[in-house]
Design a protein around this motif. Sequence first.
Motif, short mmCIF file in Angstrom:
data_model
loop_
_atom_site.label_atom_id
_atom_site.label_comp_id
_atom_site.label_asym_id
_atom_site.label_seq_id
_atom_site.Cartn_x
_atom_site.Cartn_y
_atom_site.Cartn_z
N UNK A 47 -10.24 -5.21 -21.00
CA UNK A 47 -9.31 -6.41 -20.89
C UNK A 47 -7.95 -6.13 -20.74
N UNK A 48 -8.02 -5.46 -19.48
CA UNK A 48 -6.31 -5.29 -18.55
C UNK A 48 -6.73 -6.49 -17.79
N UNK A 49 -5.12 -7.30 -17.66
CA UNK A 49 -5.24 -8.37 -17.26
C UNK A 49 -5.12 -8.05 -15.11
N UNK A 50 -5.30 -8.76 -14.54
CA UNK A 50 -4.85 -8.23 -13.39
C UNK A 50 -3.84 -7.91 -12.35
N UNK A 51 -2.75 -8.55 -13.12
CA UNK A 51 -1.06 -8.11 -13.01
C UNK A 51 -0.38 -7.06 -12.95
N UNK A 52 -1.57 -6.60 -14.32
CA UNK A 52 -1.36 -4.94 -15.40
C UNK A 52 -1.56 -3.76 -14.21
N UNK A 53 -2.89 -4.40 -13.94
CA UNK A 53 -3.31 -3.59 -12.81
C UNK A 53 -2.17 -3.65 -11.19
N UNK A 54 -2.27 -4.01 -11.11
CA UNK A 54 -1.30 -4.82 -9.74
C UNK A 54 0.01 -3.02 -9.66
N UNK A 55 0.85 -3.74 -10.92
CA UNK A 55 1.79 -3.22 -11.26
C UNK A 55 1.46 -1.67 -11.78
N UNK A 56 0.32 -1.08 -12.30
CA UNK A 56 0.15 0.16 -12.58
C UNK A 56 0.20 1.29 -10.57
N UNK A 57 -1.57 0.39 -9.84
CA UNK A 57 -1.22 0.91 -8.67
C UNK A 57 -0.18 1.47 -8.42
N UNK A 58 0.21 0.08 -7.89
CA UNK A 58 1.51 -0.01 -6.96
C UNK A 58 3.38 0.71 -7.36
N UNK A 59 2.73 1.42 -8.82
CA UNK A 59 3.70 2.12 -8.96
C UNK A 59 3.53 3.39 -9.14
N UNK A 60 2.45 4.30 -8.77
CA UNK A 60 2.09 4.78 -8.89
C UNK A 60 1.86 5.99 -7.30
N UNK A 61 2.95 5.47 -6.60
CA UNK A 61 2.81 5.95 -4.95
C UNK A 61 3.75 7.08 -4.54
N UNK A 62 4.53 7.74 -5.96
CA UNK A 62 5.68 8.41 -5.47
C UNK A 62 5.73 9.14 -3.50
N UNK A 63 6.29 9.62 -2.84
CA UNK A 63 6.31 9.82 -2.31
C UNK A 63 4.93 10.09 -1.07
N UNK A 64 4.14 9.26 -0.70
CA UNK A 64 2.74 8.45 -0.03
C UNK A 64 4.27 8.04 1.05
N UNK A 65 2.96 8.49 2.64
CA UNK A 65 3.83 8.07 3.50
C UNK A 65 3.47 6.33 3.67
N UNK A 66 3.94 5.48 4.81
CA UNK A 66 3.77 4.07 5.02
C UNK A 66 2.01 4.19 5.45
N UNK A 67 1.39 4.62 6.08
CA UNK A 67 0.28 4.93 6.51
C UNK A 67 -0.61 5.26 5.39
N UNK A 68 0.01 6.08 4.46
CA UNK A 68 -1.18 6.30 3.51
C UNK A 68 -1.80 5.60 2.67
#
Length: 341
Positions: A47-68
């Motif tokens: 029962x994980x809500x959509x906004x939680x998924x977006x927050x977790x994935x978008x906030x886990x992108x340290x040092x990834x390049x723009x086109x990665x």
Amino acid sequence: MYITISPQKLGGAYSQSAGDFVSYLEKENEGKDLMDKEYFFNQYEDQIKPYQVIKEIDGNTAKLKLKEPKYYSLTISPSQYELKHIQNNPEKLKAFVREAMKEYAGSFNREINGRPVNIDDIKYFAKIEQERTYKGYDLAVRENKPFSNQIAHLKNEIRKVERGEVSGNIRQLEAEIQKLVREAPYKIQGKLIEPGMKKEGLQTHIHIIVSRKDASNTYSLSPGSKYKASEVEMHGKIVKRGFERDGFFQKSEQAFDKMFQYNRNYVESYAARKTLSKDPKQYFLSLKSLGINEKKIAFQLIRQTGMQLPVLHLPQSKVGFAVKQLKKIIETGIKSSSIGY
């Protein structure tokens, strides 16, 4: 069991955020009551809500390049036979996904802090979907297309006659349309299969969104690596790299079979599908050598719509051989009464 791994789509309708993809995965929840909605889940939570998924994935992108890619999309599609075997039980499917994701983690030939990658290093969210619709690339749609085009032309002629732009016999034109519908190879309840039409039978499948970065947001874990599991020397040190896709697909199958005591037929296996695409002769030799009962089941799986025999995906030079051999083996089986219709 079909499993695919795709990188995040960049550009076009897809932004740098996971928001668009998560919204796409919410399409089956539209118009449903709160109690009937299907939620995201991961290794330990439901029962994980959509906004939680977006927050977790978008906030886990340290040092990834723009086109990665910031995430990868996995799709697990059990066959109708597999779904029937587990009574299409969503809890069993969730349990299987959690086992499959352990195999996913174990397929990375990487180390984190001196140890192999494990499930707690993977940040993922999964969603069960019950429906599938026909796409333009589906065989049924492609083979229906000549009929659909003629029907569209005739319907356009009928509209012209109704508007008085041309003379014509509407009843005769309608009869021609009905004749084309009868002759078309693929129909559902008398209607031509077209893009957007829902597929019949059990169509349950699972979409999984997996962060490119590990759970600590430190290490990059790419299942799309061009390197298979290997070691290379970098800066004077031996470094492990790569992802073993074949191992992941096969071990996921084995996990399903073990969990649910599923007796997988040869033609259902990933190994068989790979053999067919790489070495059709060996595939048909293996098919021919099956025992009578297993061969009977194999042919039933090939014939029935729930089984997608990937002959159509072979290189053009190999298609003729594959079809010819398959036809020969099936005809031999029929003559020996080993196949029940």
